[in-house]
Design an enzyme around this catalytic site. Sequence first.
Site, mmCIF file in Angstrom:
data_model
loop_
_atom_site.group_PDB
_atom_site.id
_atom_site.type_symbol
_atom_site.label_atom_id
_atom_site.label_comp_id
_atom_site.label_asym_id
_atom_site.label_seq_id
_atom_site.Cartn_x
_atom_site.Cartn_y
_atom_site.Cartn_z
ATOM 1 N N HIS A 17 -39.844 8.834 135.289
ATOM 2 C CA HIS A 17 -39.490 7.592 134.327
ATOM 3 C C HIS A 17 -39.942 6.367 134.958
ATOM 4 O O HIS A 17 -40.733 5.815 133.963
ATOM 5 C CB HIS A 17 -38.128 7.158 134.248
ATOM 6 C CG HIS A 17 -37.084 8.453 133.451
ATOM 7 N ND1 HIS A 17 -36.086 9.095 134.172
ATOM 8 C CD2 HIS A 17 -37.322 8.975 132.464
ATOM 9 C CE1 HIS A 17 -35.635 9.898 133.351
ATOM 10 N NE2 HIS A 17 -36.235 9.954 132.201
ATOM 11 N N LYS A 41 -23.256 14.261 125.594
ATOM 12 C CA LYS A 41 -21.807 14.249 125.686
ATOM 13 C C LYS A 41 -21.225 14.126 126.997
ATOM 14 O O LYS A 41 -20.185 13.744 127.104
ATOM 15 C CB LYS A 41 -21.494 15.609 124.866
ATOM 16 C CG LYS A 41 -21.755 15.397 123.303
ATOM 17 C CD LYS A 41 -21.096 16.680 122.599
ATOM 18 C CE LYS A 41 -21.595 16.813 121.121
ATOM 19 N NZ LYS A 41 -22.558 17.525 120.979
ATOM 20 N N ARG A 90 -44.756 15.182 129.373
ATOM 21 C CA ARG A 90 -45.030 15.864 130.835
ATOM 22 C C ARG A 90 -45.952 16.998 130.544
ATOM 23 O O ARG A 90 -46.951 17.071 131.105
ATOM 24 C CB ARG A 90 -43.730 16.330 131.047
ATOM 25 C CG ARG A 90 -42.899 15.416 131.842
ATOM 26 C CD ARG A 90 -41.464 15.460 132.129
ATOM 27 N NE ARG A 90 -40.750 15.570 130.801
ATOM 28 C CZ ARG A 90 -39.168 15.566 130.957
ATOM 29 N NH1 ARG A 90 -38.623 15.643 131.621
ATOM 30 N NH2 ARG A 90 -38.742 15.582 129.576
ATOM 31 N N SER A 128 -34.819 14.810 134.583
ATOM 32 C CA SER A 128 -33.267 14.387 135.130
ATOM 33 C C SER A 128 -32.310 15.593 135.255
ATOM 34 O O SER A 128 -31.424 15.838 136.154
ATOM 35 C CB SER A 128 -32.505 13.608 134.218
ATOM 36 O OG SER A 128 -33.246 12.210 134.091
HETATM 37 P P1 ADP Z 1 -34.491 11.714 126.538
HETATM 38 O O1 ADP Z 1 -33.256 12.495 126.536
HETATM 39 O O2 ADP Z 1 -34.469 10.697 125.474
HETATM 40 O O3 ADP Z 1 -35.507 12.828 126.610
HETATM 41 P P2 ADP Z 1 -34.810 11.246 129.125
HETATM 42 O O4 ADP Z 1 -34.348 10.425 129.998
HETATM 43 O O5 ADP Z 1 -34.604 12.722 129.715
HETATM 44 O O6 ADP Z 1 -34.038 10.862 127.778
HETATM 45 O O7 ADP Z 1 -36.336 10.725 129.047
HETATM 46 C C1 ADP Z 1 -36.791 9.625 128.559
HETATM 47 C C2 ADP Z 1 -38.244 9.446 128.302
HETATM 48 O O8 ADP Z 1 -38.721 9.629 129.533
HETATM 49 C C3 ADP Z 1 -38.764 10.637 127.357
HETATM 50 O O9 ADP Z 1 -39.774 10.232 126.728
HETATM 51 C C4 ADP Z 1 -39.079 11.994 128.330
HETATM 52 O O10 ADP Z 1 -40.333 12.512 128.026
HETATM 53 C C5 ADP Z 1 -39.971 10.825 129.448
HETATM 54 N N1 ADP Z 1 -39.632 11.443 130.709
HETATM 55 C C6 ADP Z 1 -38.664 12.011 131.543
HETATM 56 N N2 ADP Z 1 -38.943 12.737 132.577
HETATM 57 C C7 ADP Z 1 -40.236 12.252 132.879
HETATM 58 C C8 ADP Z 1 -41.481 12.525 133.715
HETATM 59 N N3 ADP Z 1 -41.016 13.237 134.824
HETATM 60 N N4 ADP Z 1 -42.641 12.096 133.328
HETATM 61 C C9 ADP Z 1 -42.806 11.510 132.462
HETATM 62 N N5 ADP Z 1 -41.993 11.209 131.229
HETATM 63 C C10 ADP Z 1 -40.903 11.574 131.524
#
Ligand code: ADP
Length: 161
Positions: A17, A41, A90, A128
């Site tokens: 992120h 949830k 990703r 995550s």
């Molecule tokens: P969501 O539930 O909206 O996917 P996340 O917190 O998992 O929420 O992800 C938010 C954003 O960050 C999404 O666009 C996701 O693709 C991106 N993201 C998550 N992990 C990575 C990573 N390792 N590298 C690049 N982008 C990521």
Amino acid sequence: MRTALFPGSFDPVTNGHLDVIERASSLFDKIFVAIAINSEKNPLFSFDERKALLEEVCSRFDNVVVDAFDGLLVDAARKFDVSAVIRGLRAISDFEYEFQMAMMNRALSEKCETIFLMPKPAYSFLSSRMIKEIAMFGGDVSPFVPPAVAEALGRKKANLQ
Ligand code: ADP
């Protein structure tokens, strides 16, 4: 002024992120990192915990603000009055869902442009969900998350035991 919204669950924020936030902050004048309220949830971290961690790790960017949103992303984009929505890409596996979401958001609001940013290859396998699993089984997550997040995961594990 070019502004963008980076929405997500951030449960918790990872180096992936942060890599996306850093790239976005150099492309736009201002970035709103918006935590989706009630999107999951059963999040491991409460909204307040996720917000505090994000604020701590984003404090080094002077054009990044942490905020929240509820409901439709297109409504949030309108409310924040941004030029674009940022999403991280990703791997191929992200593509189908992200493409559908971007097209649907454009159908709901013609003005809603989605910009995809790719992280460093080293972060391209991070999620995550996986970080939480590794941490809860006692694995070392320090290469994948900022120190404050690694500490918070350690405290969660201790509290859950
Ligand atoms: P969501 O539930 O909206 O996917 P996340 O917190 O998992 O929420 O992800 C938010 C954003 O960050 C999404 O666009 C996701 O693709 C991106 N993201 C998550 N992990 C990575 C990573 N390792 N590298 C690049 N982008 C990521």
